[in-house]
Design a protein around this motif. Structure first.
Motif, PDB file in Angstrom:
ATOM      1  N   GLY A  79       4.851-123.294  80.942  1.00 59.01           N
ATOM      2  CA  GLY A  79       3.397-123.473  80.981  1.00 59.01           C
ATOM      3  C   GLY A  79       2.815-123.803  82.335  1.00 59.01           C
ATOM      4  O   GLY A  79       1.583-123.838  82.477  1.00 59.01           O
ATOM      5  N   ALA A  80       3.652-124.006  83.351  1.00 54.89           N
ATOM      6  CA  ALA A  80       3.138-124.391  84.678  1.00 54.89           C
ATOM      7  C   ALA A  80       3.200-123.267  85.698  1.00 54.89           C
ATOM      8  O   ALA A  80       3.051-123.506  86.891  1.00 54.89           O
ATOM      9  CB  ALA A  80       3.918-125.595  85.199  1.00 54.89           C
ATOM     10  N   SER A  81       3.400-122.029  85.258  1.00 52.50           N
ATOM     11  CA  SER A  81       3.532-120.941  86.243  1.00 52.50           C
ATOM     12  C   SER A  81       2.238-120.665  86.991  1.00 52.50           C
ATOM     13  O   SER A  81       2.266-120.191  88.125  1.00 52.50           O
ATOM     14  CB  SER A  81       4.019-119.651  85.558  1.00 52.50           C
ATOM     15  N   HIS A  82       1.103-120.945  86.356  1.00 48.94           N
ATOM     16  CA  HIS A  82      -0.205-120.752  86.999  1.00 48.94           C
ATOM     17  C   HIS A  82      -1.008-122.059  86.846  1.00 48.94           C
ATOM     18  O   HIS A  82      -1.920-122.137  86.033  1.00 48.94           O
ATOM     19  CB  HIS A  82      -0.967-119.602  86.350  1.00 48.94           C
ATOM     20  N   PRO A  83      -0.652-123.079  87.620  1.00 47.41           N
ATOM     21  CA  PRO A  83      -1.221-124.416  87.373  1.00 47.41           C
ATOM     22  C   PRO A  83      -2.731-124.524  87.553  1.00 47.41           C
ATOM     23  O   PRO A  83      -3.349-125.422  86.982  1.00 47.41           O
ATOM     24  CB  PRO A  83      -0.487-125.296  88.387  1.00 47.41           C
ATOM     25  N   GLN A  84      -3.323-123.623  88.317  1.00 47.71           N
ATOM     26  CA  GLN A  84      -4.781-123.681  88.540  1.00 47.71           C
ATOM     27  C   GLN A  84      -5.505-122.509  87.899  1.00 47.71           C
ATOM     28  O   GLN A  84      -6.634-122.194  88.273  1.00 47.71           O
ATOM     29  CB  GLN A  84      -5.060-123.717  90.048  1.00 47.71           C
ATOM     30  N   SER A  85      -4.885-121.883  86.940  1.00 48.90           N
ATOM     31  CA  SER A  85      -5.480-120.699  86.321  1.00 48.90           C
ATOM     32  C   SER A  85      -6.810-121.018  85.649  1.00 48.90           C
ATOM     33  O   SER A  85      -6.896-121.955  84.851  1.00 48.90           O
ATOM     34  CB  SER A  85      -4.536-120.111  85.275  1.00 48.90           C
ATOM     35  N   PRO A  86      -7.866-120.230  85.939  1.00 47.75           N
ATOM     36  CA  PRO A  86      -9.129-120.392  85.219  1.00 47.75           C
ATOM     37  C   PRO A  86      -9.139-119.605  83.911  1.00 47.75           C
ATOM     38  O   PRO A  86     -10.115-119.661  83.162  1.00 47.75           O
ATOM     39  CB  PRO A  86     -10.148-119.811  86.197  1.00 47.75           C
ATOM     40  N   ALA A  92      -1.810-122.472  76.358  1.00 46.48           N
ATOM     41  CA  ALA A  92      -1.960-121.054  76.018  1.00 46.48           C
ATOM     42  C   ALA A  92      -0.955-120.202  76.784  1.00 46.48           C
ATOM     43  O   ALA A  92      -0.393-119.243  76.245  1.00 46.48           O
ATOM     44  CB  ALA A  92      -3.381-120.597  76.320  1.00 46.48           C
ATOM     45  N   LEU A  93      -0.706-120.567  78.039  1.00 42.95           N
ATOM     46  CA  LEU A  93       0.262-119.833  78.837  1.00 42.95           C
ATOM     47  C   LEU A  93       1.668-119.989  78.263  1.00 42.95           C
ATOM     48  O   LEU A  93       2.425-119.018  78.155  1.00 42.95           O
ATOM     49  CB  LEU A  93       0.214-120.320  80.281  1.00 42.95           C
ATOM     50  N   ALA A  94       2.007-121.216  77.870  1.00 47.32           N
ATOM     51  CA  ALA A  94       3.321-121.448  77.273  1.00 47.32           C
ATOM     52  C   ALA A  94       3.486-120.636  75.991  1.00 47.32           C
ATOM     53  O   ALA A  94       4.543-120.027  75.756  1.00 47.32           O
ATOM     54  CB  ALA A  94       3.513-122.934  76.987  1.00 47.32           C
ATOM     55  N   LEU A 118      11.359-128.982  77.434  1.00 50.82           N
ATOM     56  CA  LEU A 118      11.198-129.889  78.568  1.00 50.82           C
ATOM     57  C   LEU A 118      10.027-129.423  79.432  1.00 50.82           C
ATOM     58  O   LEU A 118       9.650-128.252  79.395  1.00 50.82           O
ATOM     59  CB  LEU A 118      12.480-129.949  79.401  1.00 50.82           C
ATOM     60  N   PRO A 119       9.438-130.325  80.226  1.00 48.30           N
ATOM     61  CA  PRO A 119       8.247-129.951  81.002  1.00 48.30           C
ATOM     62  C   PRO A 119       8.572-128.995  82.145  1.00 48.30           C
ATOM     63  O   PRO A 119       9.496-129.233  82.921  1.00 48.30           O
ATOM     64  CB  PRO A 119       7.739-131.293  81.531  1.00 48.30           C
ATOM     65  N   ASP A 120       7.817-127.916  82.229  1.00 53.19           N
ATOM     66  CA  ASP A 120       7.947-126.973  83.328  1.00 53.19           C
ATOM     67  C   ASP A 120       7.602-127.690  84.630  1.00 53.19           C
ATOM     68  O   ASP A 120       6.546-128.314  84.746  1.00 53.19           O
ATOM     69  CB  ASP A 120       6.978-125.808  83.093  1.00 53.19           C
ATOM     70  N   GLY A 121       8.507-127.619  85.596  1.00 53.60           N
ATOM     71  CA  GLY A 121       8.302-128.322  86.860  1.00 53.60           C
ATOM     72  C   GLY A 121       8.840-129.737  86.853  1.00 53.60           C
ATOM     73  O   GLY A 121       8.816-130.409  87.885  1.00 53.60           O
ATOM     74  N   GLY A 122       9.353-130.188  85.714  1.00 57.21           N
ATOM     75  CA  GLY A 122       9.821-131.568  85.618  1.00 57.21           C
ATOM     76  C   GLY A 122      11.251-131.695  85.127  1.00 57.21           C
ATOM     77  O   GLY A 122      11.637-132.753  84.602  1.00 57.21           O
ATOM     78  N   VAL A 123      12.059-130.660  85.302  1.00 56.67           N
ATOM     79  CA  VAL A 123      13.425-130.691  84.783  1.00 56.67           C
ATOM     80  C   VAL A 123      14.280-131.707  85.542  1.00 56.67           C
ATOM     81  O   VAL A 123      15.146-132.369  84.955  1.00 56.67           O
ATOM     82  CB  VAL A 123      14.061-129.287  84.833  1.00 56.67           C
ATOM     83  N   CYS A 124      14.030-131.848  86.840  1.00 57.34           N
ATOM     84  CA  CYS A 124      14.820-132.814  87.631  1.00 57.34           C
ATOM     85  C   CYS A 124      14.757-134.215  87.027  1.00 57.34           C
ATOM     86  O   CYS A 124      15.771-134.910  86.950  1.00 57.34           O
ATOM     87  CB  CYS A 124      14.326-132.848  89.080  1.00 57.34           C
ATOM     88  N   ALA A 125      13.566-134.615  86.608  1.00 51.36           N
ATOM     89  CA  ALA A 125      13.389-135.955  86.057  1.00 51.36           C
ATOM     90  C   ALA A 125      14.039-136.109  84.690  1.00 51.36           C
ATOM     91  O   ALA A 125      14.237-137.242  84.230  1.00 51.36           O
ATOM     92  CB  ALA A 125      11.897-136.284  85.963  1.00 51.36           C
ATOM     93  N   ARG A 126      14.383-134.995  84.052  1.00 58.12           N
ATOM     94  CA  ARG A 126      14.978-135.048  82.706  1.00 58.12           C
ATOM     95  C   ARG A 126      16.400-134.465  82.712  1.00 58.12           C
ATOM     96  O   ARG A 126      16.902-134.048  81.665  1.00 58.12           O
ATOM     97  CB  ARG A 126      14.093-134.268  81.729  1.00 58.12           C
TER      98      ARG A 126
END
Length: 257
Positions: A79-86, A92-94, A118-126
């Motif tokens: 879900g974080a591939s387009h973090p600023q998508s309008p 919805a992306l996920a 797991l959160p996209d962009g947050g795998v290191c923390a998990r």
């Protein structure tokens, strides 16, 4: 400079190392074949929906065609591939990426991925949690005395989620005794031929049949949220433009043994 820094400093728009540079060098390097006949079961761990198809889609389809069971484990929903998508919210992306992934794996004769969420962009923390969950998956999936290969993104791939996924898979294999096989995705973008940071001596190759390659192409085409712009807004640009796909749609797939 570590590989994550090199990846950050090589923007996708800058095109990275062109495929026409890779091809003659790869043709000159001896690469032993992947001994797929030695594998009883494949477990393919993907940080994001599409990594498994881009990296080892042909290997998965070849294995499935040969009767080898294949289980895809999706670490995040992307879900974080387009973090600023309008255009699309992360949720919805996920949802779109999950649907794309389901269609793509079906085209490769592989069942729907097991999704860990797991959160996209947050795998290191998990990462520790991911290791535990992968051990659980492997324990539940593998049968006694089966030769199980765990395919995961390379621990030096440059993308933080890819590297954390690789480390967690390596630790899970250490615990369960299964074979780790790593597949590069973004390495082909930021690295150069004979790059000292890449363990070329570990590389093995698969030369799939034309039918398998065609199926992989159709599977990759399902990832429309990644290979096409979401809109004309620059924030919706394609994550995987043609020059990236060219490096991942070769007539061979390579893994690190």
């Amino acid at each position: 400079m570590d590989n994550a820094t090199r990846f950050r400093e090589t923007p996708v728009a800058g095109r990275g190392t062109p495929e026409h540079v890779w091809q003659p060098w790869l043709a000159s390097v001896r690469c032993p074949p992947i001994p797929l006949t030695e594998c009883d079961r494949l477990v393919v761990v993907a940080p994001h929906p599409d990594d498994e198809v881009l990296g080892v889609g042909a290997l998965m389809a070849t294995a499935a065609t040969a009767g080898v069971p294949v289980q895809v484990v999706a670490v995040t929903d992307g879900g974080a591939s387009h973090p600023q998508s309008p255009t699309l919210s992360p949720a919805a992306l996920a949802a779109a990426r999950i649907a794309e992934s389901n269609r793509a794996t079906a085209l490769l004769s592989v069942g729907e991925p097991l999704r860990l969420g797991l959160p996209d962009g947050g795998v290191c923390a998990r990462e520790r949690e991911l290791t535990t969950r992968l051990v659980d998956v492997l324990t539940a999936t593998a049968r006694a005395r089966e030769a199980v290969w765990v395919l995961a993104t390379w621990r030096g791939d440059g993308h933080p989620d890819h590297e954390a996924t690789g480390r967690a898979a390596a630790q899970a294999c250490s615990i369960t005794g299964h074979r780790l096989v790593e597949y590069p995705v973004w390495m082909w973008h930021w690295a150069r031929p004979a790059d000292a940071s890449v363990p070329w001596n570990r590389m093995r190759a698969l030369a799939p049949t034309p039918d398998i390659l065609a199926r992989k192409r159709r599977a990759v085409d399902e990832f429309r949220t990644q290979i096409q712009p979401l809109s004309e807004d620059p924030r919706d640009a394609a994550i995987l433009p043609p020059w990236v796909l060219a490096r991942l749609m070769r007539t061979t797939e390579r893994v690190l043994w």
